[in-house]
Scaffold this active site. Structure first.
Site, PDB file in Angstrom:
ATOM      1  N   LYS A 207     -10.001  12.532 -27.195  1.00 41.89           N
ATOM      2  CA  LYS A 207     -11.046  13.050 -26.314  1.00 41.89           C
ATOM      3  C   LYS A 207     -11.178  14.560 -26.497  1.00 41.89           C
ATOM      4  CE  LYS A 207     -10.147   9.766 -22.506  1.00 41.89           C
ATOM      5  NZ  LYS A 207     -11.472   9.162 -22.332  1.00 41.89           N
ATOM      6  N   ARG A 281      -8.764  -1.803 -21.517  1.00 41.52           N
ATOM      7  CA  ARG A 281      -8.961  -3.251 -21.641  1.00 41.52           C
ATOM      8  C   ARG A 281      -7.810  -3.908 -22.396  1.00 41.52           C
ATOM      9  NH1 ARG A 281     -14.527  -1.958 -24.490  1.00 41.52           N
ATOM     10  NH2 ARG A 281     -14.163  -0.216 -23.099  1.00 41.52           N
TER      11      ARG A 281
END
Length: 431
Positions: A207, A281
């Site tokens: 990020k 996830r």
């Protein structure tokens, strides 16, 4: 500073439609006693003026008004004092439970990742639920185990292990059973599965700094479910609930998982890694497999899962995704009753075909040119829920944390959703 609710408008000298006015050492909030958002805004205004100690006075301070004021007055530094009026026993207990459970959620999200490591998150969650049970049920109603480090790999919890193995702070899974029935064979009302990424660098799909600055909060789903279960226990929850927290740090190192890796899960599904920043996830999949095996009446997972959901609903709503229209509507009705903001986003069969892979059963991100990110993330999770079309809600927690203050909330964690989830559990337990 005394604070009173005044249903009459403020004098014009305070400005047109002024929300607050002052009279010596007393503040008046000029709002109807049912205008909860106005009361919360007034509390924020007082905090912004540097007021830290207040006493709520007058007959208008009922439960919901006290709670609205508290929500607005709260700040992450917790450098304030509120003296509440005496309420009747039941609303007094309800206010205490909301504050206690809401504060647990907000504090644990706001704390730095150097404090809240994966194993510390699991420990604090287990301790909090055990304490709630000892106060409102029976401490013996809670049993749990914490699986961490290499043991995760040995027990084939591949999602949590692969995501967390690149960090010195070992990945961890909390498996907690709240069973007030005393019957070890009692059916499970609900399984709760929370994403507990205590820091998310993005891994090798790293990020940018600004996006990473608040990633200690990526365990907001785990915190939210823990606080909600605690509040439901305080409210008299009498049915069995299992809680699974999937905790890890997503870091860059010589042994971190990489793009192109393929994870094989215990249910046989293989997943190709196309983006290491879509890690939530991957860890939730392990929790959902365990939850499914418990055969509950229904399942809820909560996760700060996608930026796509936040783009869709902003920072003020949590997103709800499900194919079970009845269950979703029951949940949204509950949210509306308690005044918390949830919004439903689409999840259909078509989304399950939008995460295809040439090398595995599925990919961990959408693989169509213009995909619905929140929906395809839900689609990924659905491969780990046998009957994904019924009795399963996925909540993408977009309103967990604010990087900047609003007229309702201070900077930091909000606690939005704790009441809705707790009341939903209690409502389902009563049916």
């Amino acid at each position: 500073m005394q604070v009173k609710i005044d249903v009459n408008p403020a004098s014009e000298q305070w400005g047109k439609k002024a929300l607050i006015s002052f009279n010596n050492e007393q503040v008046k909030i000029h709002a109807k006693s049912t205008a909860l958002s106005s009361i919360q805004k007034a509390a924020r205004k007082l905090r912004n003026q540097g007021i830290k100690e207040v006493e709520l006075v007058g007959a208008e301070w009922e439960l919901e008004n006290c709670w609205a004021f508290y929500q607005g007055f709260y700040t992450a530094k917790q450098d304030y004092v509120i003296e509440f009026p005496h309420l009747e026993d039941e609303p007094q207990a309800e206010l205490f439970a909301r504050i206690q459970c809401g504060d647990f959620v907000r504090e644990i999200i706001n704390l730095p990742s150097s404090v809240i490591t994966p194993i510390e998150l699991a420990r604090r969650a287990a301790q909090f639920i055990t304490e709630q049970a000892s106060l409102f049920a029976d401490e013996s109603a809670v049993s749990f185990q914490i699986i961490s480090g290499q043991e995760l790999a040995e027990k084939n919890y591949q999602g949590i292990w692969q995501v967390g193995k690149g960090s010195e702070n070992v990945p961890t899974m909390l498996q907690l059973d709240f069973n007030p029935t005393g019957d070890e064979n009692a059916p499970v009302l609900v399984c709760l599965v929370g994403k507990g990424i205590t820091f998310d660098s993005g891994g090798y799909s790293i990020k940018p700094s600004d996006a990473m600055s608040s990633m200690r909060t990526d365990m907001g789903g785990a915190a939210l479910l823990t606080g909600a279960l605690g509040m439901a226990i305080a409210g008299g929850l009498n049915k069995r609930v299992k809680l699974f927290l999937c905790c890890a740090e997503n870091m860059v190192s010589h042994n971190a998982f990489k793009l192109g890796d393929i994870i094989q899960y215990r249910n046989g599904v293989t997943a190709e890694i196309l983006n290491t920043d879509a890690e939530g996830r991957l860890v939730l999949a392990d929790g959902l497999i365990d939850a499914d095996l418990a055969k509950p009446e229904f399942m809820i997972d909560c996760a700060t899962l996608t930026g796509a959901a936040k783009i869709a609903v902003g920072n003020d709503y949590h997103a709800v995704l499900s194919m079970d229209n009845k269950l979703a509507q029951e949940f949204l009705d509950c949210a509306q009753t308690v005044g918390e903001a949830f919004w439903r986003l689409p999840f259909e069969e078509l989304h399950r075909s939008q995460i295809s892979s040439s090398f595995a059963d599925i990919a961990n991100i959408g693989t169509v040119p213009v995909g619905a990110g929140a929906s395809t993330a839900t689609a990924f999770l659905s491969y780990f829920v046998e009957n994904y079309q019924q009795n399963w809600l996925h909540i993408d927690c977009s309103a967990t944390y604010r990087k900047s203050a609003s007229d309702l909330w201070a900077t930091g964690a909000t606690g939005i959703g704790v009441q809705t989830l707790a009341n939903f559990l209690l409502n389902k337990a009563d049916k």
